[in-house]
Structures are given as C-alpha cells and as structure tokens.
Design a protein around this motif. Structure first.
Motif, PDB file in Angstrom:
ATOM      1  N   THR A   1       0.837  -1.204   0.000  1.00  0.00           N
ATOM      2  CA  THR A   1       0.000   0.000   0.000  1.00  0.00           C
ATOM      3  C   THR A   1       0.867   1.247   0.000  1.00  0.00           C
ATOM      4  OG1 THR A   1      -1.775  -1.145   1.155  1.00  0.00           O
ATOM      5  CG2 THR A   1      -1.765   1.245   1.304  1.00  0.00           C
TER       6      THR A   1
ATOM      7  N   ALA B   1       2.493   1.666  -3.410  1.00  0.00           N
ATOM      8  CA  ALA B   1       1.528   2.114  -4.418  1.00  0.00           C
ATOM      9  C   ALA B   1       1.221   3.596  -4.238  1.00  0.00           C
ATOM     10  CB  ALA B   1       0.253   1.280  -4.335  1.00  0.00           C
TER      11      ALA B   1
ATOM     12  N   ILE C   1      -3.816  -2.758  -2.572  1.00  0.00           N
ATOM     13  CA  ILE C   1      -3.521  -1.802  -3.644  1.00  0.00           C
ATOM     14  C   ILE C   1      -4.823  -1.205  -4.188  1.00  0.00           C
ATOM     15  CG2 ILE C   1      -2.573  -1.573  -5.971  1.00  0.00           C
ATOM     16  CD1 ILE C   1      -0.445  -3.670  -5.049  1.00  0.00           C
TER      17      ILE C   1
ATOM     18  N   THR D   1      -5.947   1.612  -2.137  1.00  0.00           N
ATOM     19  CA  THR D   1      -5.114   2.785  -2.413  1.00  0.00           C
ATOM     20  C   THR D   1      -5.615   3.506  -3.641  1.00  0.00           C
ATOM     21  OG1 THR D   1      -3.184   1.719  -1.442  1.00  0.00           O
ATOM     22  CG2 THR D   1      -2.771   3.552  -2.928  1.00  0.00           C
TER      23      THR D   1
END
Length: 77
Positions: free
Chosen positions: A37, A40, A70, A73
């Motif tokens: 995370t 990203a 991800i 995010t």
C-alpha cells in the motif's frame, strides 16, 4: 552523408519516444500488504509480492491480500 541522416533519424526517434512513453516503476520483493500500500501510494506502478516459501493456496491468498490493499489505495486516490 548516409551516416548523418541515420543519426538524425535516430535522434528524432529517441526525442519522440522520450516524450511519448514513460517507464513504469516496479517495486519487487514486497513482503506485506501494508508495505505494498505504501509503495503504491508513493507511485509504484507494479508491486511484486514475495511468495518465497509459499505454495498453492497460501501464495494465492497473499496475492489477493496485495490486490485488495492496492485496490484500496487506488480507490482513495
């Protein structure tokens, strides 16, 4: 000369290519979804999960955790 013409074409092609394309950023050997995370959010285009020692269902489960982390995010962006 032919050499100068070829060099000019090559220079033009490289100038065009560098304006059009962007090299993606990849983070490799990532162990935790939390780190994925962070990477990203920092701009990594690709995050490669470390699957060493995992097989089958465990590897699939880790990849899914990374995908979820991800995706959250990207949704927050």
């Amino acid at each position: 000369s032919d050499r100068a013409t070829a060099e000019d074409r090559q220079l033009g092609l490289i100038a065009w290519w560098s304006e059009i394309f962007e090299v993606p950023c990849m983070a490799a050997d990532v162990v935790t979804p939390e780190h994925a995370t962070s990477l990203a959010r920092a701009g990594a285009d690709f995050v490669c999960a470390n699957l060493r020692g995992l097989g089958g269902a465990d590897a699939i489960a880790r990849v899914r955790l990374f995908q979820e982390a991800i995706a959250m995010t990207q949704g927050a962006a």
